[in-house]
Design a protein around this motif. Structure first.
Motif, short mmCIF file in Angstrom:
data_model
loop_
_atom_site.label_atom_id
_atom_site.label_comp_id
_atom_site.label_asym_id
_atom_site.label_seq_id
_atom_site.Cartn_x
_atom_site.Cartn_y
_atom_site.Cartn_z
N ASP A 45 1.14 -1.18 -0.12
CA ASP A 45 0.02 -0.29 0.17
C ASP A 45 1.08 1.24 -0.01
OD1 ASP A 45 -2.44 -1.84 0.27
OD2 ASP A 45 -2.29 -1.28 1.98
N TRP A 46 1.93 1.15 0.48
CA TRP A 46 3.45 2.32 0.66
C TRP A 46 3.33 3.16 -0.70
CZ3 TRP A 46 5.01 7.12 1.87
CH2 TRP A 46 6.38 6.47 1.78
N PHE A 47 4.17 1.53 -1.42
CA PHE A 47 4.63 2.27 -3.07
C PHE A 47 3.46 2.51 -3.81
CE2 PHE A 47 7.85 -0.87 -1.18
CZ PHE A 47 9.29 0.17 -1.93
N LYS A 48 2.01 1.83 -3.22
CA LYS A 48 1.08 2.25 -4.30
C LYS A 48 1.08 3.28 -4.60
CE LYS A 48 -2.09 -1.65 -4.65
NZ LYS A 48 -3.41 -2.07 -3.93
N ASP A 49 -0.15 4.21 -3.22
CA ASP A 49 0.06 5.56 -2.88
C ASP A 49 1.15 6.18 -3.56
OD1 ASP A 49 -2.35 3.92 -1.60
OD2 ASP A 49 -2.05 4.31 0.36
N LEU A 50 2.41 5.98 -2.49
CA LEU A 50 3.46 6.69 -3.11
C LEU A 50 3.70 7.43 -4.62
CD1 LEU A 50 6.08 8.80 -1.82
CD2 LEU A 50 7.57 5.74 -2.62
N ASP A 51 3.43 6.35 -5.29
CA ASP A 51 3.40 6.28 -7.30
C ASP A 51 2.38 5.51 -7.42
OD1 ASP A 51 4.55 6.90 -10.19
OD2 ASP A 51 5.92 7.46 -9.13
N LYS A 111 11.25 5.11 -2.45
CA LYS A 111 11.54 5.43 -1.17
C LYS A 111 11.06 4.50 -0.44
CE LYS A 111 13.55 10.38 -1.23
NZ LYS A 111 12.93 11.63 -0.55
N MET A 112 12.09 3.79 0.30
CA MET A 112 11.24 2.93 1.43
C MET A 112 10.86 3.03 2.37
SD MET A 112 10.82 -0.56 1.50
CE MET A 112 9.06 0.01 2.87
N ILE A 113 10.63 4.61 3.03
CA ILE A 113 9.98 5.74 3.35
C ILE A 113 10.44 7.13 3.03
CG2 ILE A 113 10.37 7.13 5.87
CD1 ILE A 113 10.66 4.08 7.19
N GLN A 114 9.67 8.37 2.76
CA GLN A 114 10.09 9.83 3.30
C GLN A 114 9.89 9.64 4.44
OE1 GLN A 114 10.14 11.79 0.91
NE2 GLN A 114 11.00 13.02 2.05
N TRP A 115 10.39 10.12 4.61
CA TRP A 115 11.07 11.69 6.38
C TRP A 115 10.74 12.88 6.35
CZ3 TRP A 115 12.83 7.21 9.18
CH2 TRP A 115 12.75 5.69 9.28
N ARG A 116 10.25 12.95 7.46
CA ARG A 116 10.00 14.45 7.68
C ARG A 116 10.22 15.25 7.01
NH1 ARG A 116 7.61 18.07 12.40
NH2 ARG A 116 9.63 16.38 13.77
N PRO A 117 10.32 16.55 5.80
CA PRO A 117 11.15 17.41 4.94
C PRO A 117 11.64 18.77 5.86
CG PRO A 117 9.40 16.45 4.23
CD PRO A 117 8.90 16.40 5.61
N ALA A 123 6.21 20.56 -0.35
CA ALA A 123 4.58 20.82 -1.17
C ALA A 123 4.61 19.31 -1.78
CB ALA A 123 3.91 20.92 -1.51
N THR A 124 5.63 18.46 -2.02
CA THR A 124 5.96 17.27 -2.58
C THR A 124 6.12 15.98 -1.97
OG1 THR A 124 6.36 18.02 -5.03
CG2 THR A 124 6.89 15.63 -4.65
N ARG A 125 7.63 17.18 -1.26
CA ARG A 125 7.38 15.56 0.01
C ARG A 125 6.65 15.79 1.12
NH1 ARG A 125 14.09 16.82 0.61
NH2 ARG A 125 15.25 16.50 -2.13
N MET A 126 6.23 16.62 1.70
CA MET A 126 5.13 16.80 2.42
C MET A 126 3.94 15.49 2.72
SD MET A 126 6.20 18.24 5.79
CE MET A 126 4.43 18.36 6.24
N ALA A 127 3.59 15.76 1.58
CA ALA A 127 2.42 14.76 0.77
C ALA A 127 3.18 13.44 0.86
CB ALA A 127 1.84 15.27 -0.65
N ALA A 128 3.93 13.48 0.75
CA ALA A 128 4.86 12.20 0.26
C ALA A 128 4.87 11.46 2.30
CB ALA A 128 6.11 10.89 -0.15
N TYR A 129 5.41 12.39 2.46
CA TYR A 129 5.27 12.16 4.24
C TYR A 129 3.89 11.68 5.06
CZ TYR A 129 6.87 12.88 9.10
OH TYR A 129 6.77 12.83 10.53
N ASP A 130 3.13 12.33 4.54
CA ASP A 130 1.76 12.40 5.10
C ASP A 130 1.26 10.86 4.43
OD1 ASP A 130 1.20 14.67 6.09
OD2 ASP A 130 0.39 15.39 4.70
N LYS A 131 1.59 10.02 4.12
CA LYS A 131 1.19 8.43 3.54
C LYS A 131 2.15 7.55 4.01
CE LYS A 131 0.32 10.40 -1.06
NZ LYS A 131 1.11 10.50 -2.61
N VAL A 132 2.66 7.68 4.30
CA VAL A 132 4.09 6.64 5.77
C VAL A 132 2.69 6.20 6.45
CG1 VAL A 132 6.13 6.23 7.04
CG2 VAL A 132 6.33 8.25 5.37
#
Length: 610
Positions: A45-51, A111-117, A123-132
């Protein structure tokens, strides 16, 4: 209030709190892959939501998708099996997996994880971080060898297990029972979840009153560190009127942002090599470093305070010997070097660390390299000046002009730092954090002479024979207003002048005090340093005893007469004790070694041996 008499209710309390604060909650181990030590659903689900497009392109659909997913899980297990040897800059094992990109299919890496920017405006990284995805799972049957055994709680990040928890309630069993359970019943051999470095990275034992943790399960050799807040200057935790005294673990440490920040920017693998001076045998030890509570708290409090008041503040961190100041300073420097305000502007252009300890520089280099993946992130002025055969002042100026993230200087170079900060026009508008390492490293000889000159230049009266140290040097300049510089002073026993300059007043009428304290009392009670006071006798007491014996002799009772010994034999025994006492031997060894170093070591082309 929920009755905490039983472990299951304790588990439920923790899990329900986390579920209400951003965690997914599994009431049992359903869906857990014990053989791989993964929770596949969260991975996918992480990889699917990320891209979504890359996922669809790489995994496909139908029977092909099933085999592609299995291959992805096997690849993750393989990546996690990287040895903890620090080669190539990465920490290896689970930690390197968490900080790496994973090939998904033949064309994509994600990425295995998007850490908090660090920059909250990205905005792009924050959106990915929120999906962790963070998940807490109860009663996890982890063992292929003991299928009926289960661990109370396991915490996951994007399907990767990172922490395990054994809970005990004070009404039933002590925390020592949980420690014993890990040591005797949680053997890591053949268990992917418990394997050192390649399984969960930290293991907690928790009661309502105390928390301990370890990063290395090793049977009876397992060593758990206290993970407590401290209570009235000592060990333990204060009473919590609203629940268990250990609620800080799940309410503060496991808060979503905090938990991810710890794994993203604080954990590192420490590899040390030592040599036996006699056999010359080299031994390498590897440890995963997880911050103790007071270390995390000090770093977090400083960062939040800087955010609130911007640049120009002063912080006194009074942490006793045994507190792990080396790591705390390294974490502080790294966090400050990445700190941004709410508009996205970097708070500090450069963080300067003033230290004469090579161990601090070396350990900070290793830790930051693992976290950032950049070998030149930490810039040592003295080392660079020697390498480039240039002056320290020139190397320092260039580092500051280039806005190097972290710059390490010695106390002897510090006066040049202050001169540049106040006088060099090329640094106008730059903002700095200055971190002063353990202040009581007394200076002697030519170094002391230079330091005294610095102090006098700063307006202080210093006698020629007076002992001086790093703290005196820094205090000499701290009197000067520095709106573009924040000072962070770390010391176990601050001088009154240091408290005056760096301490903070809780009220206008209060005396200044340290911003954060880890006391000697707590360090002693937690077993990190020894308490010498029970064996301490003042010179006055010893003198009075000696005078009383000289005047009155030694009165021996009838009961003690059988314990008297012959005078000559006693004298020989005492001489032998003195001759072989470790203190006497160490002093003789010191004389021999110093003589060799000063007079013999340079002979035979530097190959002379004692």
């Amino acid at each position: 209030m929920v009755d905490l008499s039983y472990e299951s209710e304790f588990e439920q309390r923790i899990c329900e709190y986390l579920a209400a604060h951003g965690w997914e909650y599994s009431a049992n181990g359903e869906g857990y892959d014990a053989e791989r030590a993964l929770f596949p659903e969260d991975v996918f689900d992480w990889f699917k939501d990320l891209d979504p497009q890359a996922w669809k392109r790489s995994i496909g659909s139908g029977p092909r998708a099933d085999s592609a997913k299995e291959a992805l899980l096997d690849l993750i297990v393989q990546l996690r099996s990287t040895p903890l040897d620090n080669r190539g800059g990465g920490p290896g094992g689970t930690l390197q997996l968490l900080r790496s990109n994973v090939p998904v299919g033949l064309r994509d890496e994600m990425k295995m994880i998007q850490w908090r920017p660090a920059d909250p405006t990205n905005a792009t990284r924050m959106a990915a971080y929120d999906k962790v995805r963070l998940r807490i799972m109860r009663q996890v049957h982890y063992s292929r060898q003991k299928p009926h055994d289960s661990i109370d709680l396991v915490a996951f990040i994007n399907g990767i297990p990172v922490a395990t928890f054994e809970l005990k309630t004070n009404f039933k069993q002590s925390i020592d029972a949980a420690v014993k359970q890990y040591a005797q019943d949680r053997k890591p051999k053949g268990e992917p979840l418990l394997a050192f470095g390649t399984g969960a990275l930290v293991h907690f034992v928790v009661t309502e009153s105390e928390v301990r943790m370890t990063t290395h399960l090793d049977g009876e050799n397992t060593y758990f560190l206290p993970f407590n807040q401290g209570n009235n200057g000592g060990a333990g935790n204060p009473v919590n009127e609203h629940g268990p005294a250990t609620a800080y673990l799940w309410e503060q440490v496991m808060a979503r942002d905090t938990w991810l920040d710890i794994f993203g920017s604080m954990l590192f693998v420490d590899v040390k090599t030592s040599a036996n001076v006699i056999t010359r045998e080299r031994k390498t030890s590897t440890n995963v470093i997880f911050p103790r509570f007071h270390q995390w708290q000090a770093v977090s409090r400083m960062v939040e305070q800087v955010k609130a008041e911007s640049v120009g503040g002063r912080f006194l961190i009074q942490h006793s010997a045994g507190s792990g100041k080396t790591n705390t300073i390294g974490w502080t420097a790294h966090r400050l070097s990445n700190l941004h305000d709410h508009t996205g502007r970097k708070v500090f252009d450069t963080v300067m660390v003033i230290t004469d300890r090579t161990v601090l520089d070396d350990q900070m280099q290793r830790a930051v390299l693992q976290i950032e993946g950049k070998p030149d992130y930490v810039y040592n002025v003295d080392r660079r000046a020697r390498t480039d055969e240039g002056s320290k002042s020139r190397a320092l100026l260039k580092a500051l002009q280039d806005r190097r993230r972290i710059v390490v200087v010695t106390i002897q170079t510090f006066p040049a730092v202050l001169k540049l900060l106040s006088q060099d026009d090329s640094l106008a508008g730059h903002r700095f954090a200055v971190i002063a390492d353990e202040a009581h490293s007394s200076q002697a000889g030519a170094t002391a002479k230079k330091v005294r000159q610095v102090l006098r230049a700063g307006g202080q009266e210093v006698d020629e024979g007076a002992e001086v140290d790093a703290e005196d040097t820094i205090n000499a300049f701290a009197d000067v207003p520095t709106p573009n510089v924040s000072f962070f002073a770390f010391t176990a026993t601050p001088k009154p002048k240091t408290i005056e300059l760096f301490g903070r007043r809780k009220t206008p009428d209060a005396k200044p005090s340290a911003f954060d304290v880890y006391s000697m009392k707590q360090a002693i009670q937690e077993g990190f340093i020894l308490d010498v006071l029970p064996r301490y006798q003042s010179y006055g007491t010893v003198y009075q005893i000696a005078e009383a014996i000289k005047k009155n002799g030694v009165n021996v009772s009838a009961d003690d007469e059988d314990n008297l010994v012959e005078k000559t034999a006693a004298a020989k025994a005492l001489k032998r004790f003195v001759r072989l006492h470790p203190t006497n031997i160490s002093q003789k060894v010191e004389i021999i070694v110093e003589h060799f170093r000063a007079n013999v070591a340079g002979l035979l082309g530097g190959h002379a041996r004692p």
